[in-house]
Design a protein around this motif. Structure first.
Motif, mmCIF file in Angstrom:
data_model
loop_
_atom_site.group_PDB
_atom_site.id
_atom_site.type_symbol
_atom_site.label_atom_id
_atom_site.label_comp_id
_atom_site.label_asym_id
_atom_site.label_seq_id
_atom_site.Cartn_x
_atom_site.Cartn_y
_atom_site.Cartn_z
ATOM 1 N N THR A 151 0.878 -1.167 0.000
ATOM 2 C CA THR A 151 0.000 0.000 0.000
ATOM 3 C C THR A 151 0.913 1.214 0.000
ATOM 4 O OG1 THR A 151 -0.001 -0.032 2.399
ATOM 5 C CG2 THR A 151 -1.862 -1.080 1.317
ATOM 6 N N THR A 152 0.773 2.080 -0.953
ATOM 7 C CA THR A 152 1.648 3.253 -0.964
ATOM 8 C C THR A 152 0.826 4.510 -1.117
ATOM 9 O OG1 THR A 152 1.964 3.628 -3.303
ATOM 10 C CG2 THR A 152 3.292 1.889 -2.341
ATOM 11 N N GLN A 153 1.460 5.587 -0.777
ATOM 12 C CA GLN A 153 0.804 6.879 -0.934
ATOM 13 C C GLN A 153 0.460 7.105 -2.397
ATOM 14 O OE1 GLN A 153 3.809 6.833 0.853
ATOM 15 N NE2 GLN A 153 3.463 7.922 2.749
ATOM 16 N N PHE A 154 1.248 6.516 -3.285
ATOM 17 C CA PHE A 154 1.098 6.847 -4.700
ATOM 18 C C PHE A 154 0.050 5.984 -5.381
ATOM 19 C CE2 PHE A 154 5.504 7.514 -3.303
ATOM 20 C CZ PHE A 154 5.404 8.887 -3.171
ATOM 21 N N TYR A 157 -5.842 5.172 -1.860
ATOM 22 C CA TYR A 157 -6.413 4.430 -0.742
ATOM 23 C C TYR A 157 -6.495 2.946 -1.047
ATOM 24 C CZ TYR A 157 -8.371 8.717 1.273
ATOM 25 O OH TYR A 157 -8.544 9.933 1.825
ATOM 26 N N PRO A 158 -6.114 2.105 -0.090
ATOM 27 C CA PRO A 158 -6.430 0.690 -0.279
ATOM 28 C C PRO A 158 -7.958 0.565 -0.308
ATOM 29 C CG PRO A 158 -5.156 1.061 1.738
ATOM 30 C CD PRO A 158 -5.453 2.394 1.170
#
Ligand SMILES: Cc1cc2nc3c(=O)[nH]c(=O)nc-3n(C[C@H](O)[C@H](O)[C@H](O)COP(=O)(O)OP(=O)(O)OC[C@H]3O[C@@H](n4cnc5c(N)ncnc54)[C@H](O)[C@@H]3O)c2cc1C
Ligand code: SF4
Lengths: 168, 509
Positions: A151-154, A157-158
């Motif tokens: 899960t990344t900021q880029f 949202y998951p």
């Protein structure tokens, strides 16, 4: 391992598989094939061949082959030889000649009941186990097996959280 | 040329130092803030893992718990999880109410306006429906959505008649004062590059810079200087190039943390303080508290992705004041905390560490949740930070050495916390797999310069003023007389805001 390094390691492992097709390495020495055999006992893997011709096997050998850790490699080599001998004494066969399930059984018995064995290679076995666990569960195969998803900021949202409700 | 004289010198820019620096500079004071650690740029350093923990220099007695902290602009909050509880009213009077610990010299009511102030500045997110908290107004931002695992935990708690509540966070749940809302990327422990986690480098520090505070990172304060009358007069520090310098002020505010303050005070000897500063009560360094911390893991039949999002989720405080028949003083909070990534998680599995049993557990990794136990621990003078008799730092000063042993009280409490976690999770549908451990470290060091009205039993007064050193204030986690059973950063910041407010009004009044 920090989450970012973990993801990078996993991405690198995945990339290695793509770049090298079926795997560019071969277990070059008896030590390496023994180590991979032990890895398969520690982490049987979800798919056959997890520890053969695979990115995760390459990653383990690369880790162990790190020139900065030559001394550790020698200790592991000696420990694997002792494991083989202890099995021979007990079961009349070489550890590495046994089938996978029997290897696990013998190893379990040795660890639980043989004080001599525990003293001699218990510490090295624990260290090898740590290396194997770290490499496998940082790899693409390990991520797939555990269901871990990056899960990344880029990425945004998951979806799991997009769907969640505020709880009161 | 005469040296510049400051209205205040702040030592350490962690939770407390950042708040004080912002408040005093905002009142127009000429402030010098010295931080030993680096000043990271969130957008440049966090993605590249350049924001690392610099060595703390701490040493530990054999067998001691190993509390730690983080040195940088923002302090330990840089890597913190964002859980932002207030203390409960009873925490301020445990001796009177429960016959243990020490009463604080201040009440919840006195701190309440400063809790509000810090929550508004930080954009705290939460719900005011926790029945165990003092009734309060709405949070500046709504509570965060909670994960499936937290919902199951809440369901279990409700089934058993407990009172689950949303955990307050210093992570903003919607855009707030120019900062975006959380993306739930689960990287809070590495520094938040999005900017929604309200650690000081994103909130108080930029505001202090705007106010004109003189902030210097990589500057270590070596000693606090005092004159013949025993008054604080300034500090001696080593600048980023390693050159020793002096700065003058009639007001020195020590915000260096419960772990680092004691040795700095003890080595700051002066003509009127032969044994170091604050020595009168012999309490400097003593009464270290670390919280009775641990984790409990449970597995559910469905995917809960316990590693995603943020810590906090849902909490249960039904055992905060203790438990009927419990063989321990006061109590604990339970809340849902993030599950670490698989390679780290596997390190917590003792019995199932290899072969088929390992793979059974790891194959259910995304069905597991992890609860945090934060329990009150009792201050004991034997738990302390003191100058290491052997190891010295790069300046030749003794390193801070930690001695901390848990007692039966804490072990009994943890056992109770495990049993209640188990029953809640199982009532929520968890199967019979579980794993738990009491922490061998702590991210919540507290105490060591306790606050009190009696100068013979405490180091600072109700405002943080050092009893025996005029002009010296201590203002951080070290002043807590008791630990409470919640994460401490909000209370540390509220105390700092209160002290700053006191100094400003005293000066203008
Ligand atoms: C990984 C982690 C997770 C956490 N999660 C939470 C959480 O979810 N919720 C919560 O409430 N709390 C949490 N905490 C705890 C919280 O961050 C601390 O309690 C809080 O930051 C302590 O504040 P402080 O001002 O006492 O000290 P710190 O924030 O530790 O700051 C002290 C600063 O002073 C500096 N300093 C010390 N001596 C000198 C000197 N001689 N010269 C110059 N500078 C000096 C240090 O370098 C440091 O930067 C967490 C902590 C950690 C490490
Ligand atoms: S989960 Fe939210 S607060 Fe934590 S690092 Fe990601 S964006 Fe920042």
């Amino acid at each position: 391992m920090r989450r970012r390094s973990f993801i990078q390691a996993a991405v690198a492992a995945a990339a290695a598989t793509t770049m090298t097709g079926r795997g560019a390495f071969a277990a070059e020495s008896e030590f390496e094939s023994r180590l991979l055999a032990l890895a398969a006992v520690i982490v049987p893997g979800s798919e056959p061949g997890t520890w053969r011709n695979s990115a995760v096997a390459s990653a383990l050998l690369a880790e162990i082959g790190d020139p900065g850790r030559r001394e550790r490699r020698e200790r592991y080599r000696a420990a694997l030889e002792q494991l083989n001998r202890a099995t021979d004494d007990r079961a009349g066969e070489s550890f590495f000649a046994l089938a996978g399930e029997r290897q696990a059984g013998v190893l379990k018995k040795l660890i639980e009941s043989d004080e001599e064995f525990g003293k001699k290679i218990g510490k090295e076995f624990a260290a090898m186990r740590e290396d194997v666990l770290r490499v496998y569960f940082s790899s693409g195969a390990g991520m797939k097996f555990t269901g871990y998803r990056e899960t990344t900021q880029f990425v945004g949202y998951p979806e799991f959280f997009q769907l969640a409700e505020t709880w009161e | 040329m005469p040296r510049a004289k400051y209205d205040a010198i702040i030592i350490g820019l962690g939770a407390a130092g950042s708040v004080v620096t912002e408040a005093l500079s905002g009142a127009g004071w000429k402030v010098l803030a010295l931080e030993e650690g680096p000043w990271y740029s969130p957008f440049r350093d966090y993605p590249d893992e350049r924001a690392v923990r610099t060595p703390t220099g701490l040493t530990y007695e054999p067998g001691s718990l190993r509390p730690s902290m983080v040195k940088c602009v923002g302090g330990s909050m840089l890597f913190f999880a964002g859980v932002f509880f207030r203390l409960h009213e009873s925490d301020f009077a445990t001796r009177t109410r429960a016959g243990c610990g020490t009463d604080w010299p201040i009440s919840y009511k006195e701190l309440e306006p400063f809790y509000n102030k810090v929550e508004i500045f930080s954009g705290a997110s939460g719900s005011n429906k926790n029945v165990f908290e003092v009734p309060r107004g709405a949070y500046p931002n709504p509570a965060h959505p909670v994960s499936r695992g937290a919902q199951l935990f809440a369901r279990g708690a409700r089934t058993l008649g407990y009172h689950p509540a949303s955990t307050p966070m210093s992570i903003i749940s919607r855009p707030y004062r120019g900062r975006p809302s959380c993306t739930y990327c689960a990287r809070c422990g590495e520094g938040c590059m999005v900017g929604d986690k309200s650690s000081p480098e994103m909130t108080y520090i930029p505001a202090a810079v705007k106010n004109g505070a003189d902030i210097r990172a990589g500057y270590k304060v070596l000693t606090i200087e005092t004159n013949a009358a025993g008054r604080a007069t300034g500090v001696v520090y080593k600048d980023a190039e390693g050159v020793k310098q002096r700065a003058d002020s009639d007001l020195v505010m020590l915000c260096g943390s419960a772990l680092l303050n004691p040795t700095l005070l003890r080595r700051s000897r002066g003509p009127a303080h032969h044994d170091g500063l604050g020595a009168r009560s012999a309490m400097v360094g003593r009464n270290l508290m670390c919280h009775n911390g641990g984790r409990y893991m449970a597995r559910f039949p469905e995917v809960v992705n316990g590693y995603m999002g943020i810590s906090g989720g849902i909490n249960v405080q039904d055992f905060y004041e203790g438990a009927p028949g419990g063989d321990f003083h006061r109590g604990y909070t339970l809340y849902v905390s993030l599950l670490p990534p698989p390679a780290e998680f596997v390190g917590y599995l003792e019995r199932d560490r290899w072969g088929g049993r390992l793979m059974d557990v790891m194959g259910s990794y995304n069905r597991i949740i992890r609860l945090a136990v934060v329990g009150e621990d009792q201050a004991r003078p034997e738990n302390m930070v003191y100058p290491d008799p052997e190891a010295t730092d790069e300046n030749g000063f003794p390193r801070p050495r930690v001695r901390f042993k848990r007692t039966v009280n804490e072990l009994n409490m943890f056992e109770h916390a495990v049993a209640s976690s188990r029953s809640i999770c199982r009532a929520g549908g968890a199967d019979d797999w579980e794993n738990h451990y009491i922490s061998s470290g702590s991210a919540h060091p507290l105490g060591t310069c306790r606050m009190g009205d009696d100068p013979d039993k405490s180091v600072v007064d109700r405002w943080g003023a050092c009893h025996d050193v005029p002009g010296l204030y201590i203002c951080d986690g070290s002043v807590f007389p008791t630990s409470g059973a919640v994460n401490p950063s909000l209370t540390i910041m509220a105390l700092a805001a209160r002290t700053a407010d006191h100094l400003i009004s005293r000066r203008s009044g």
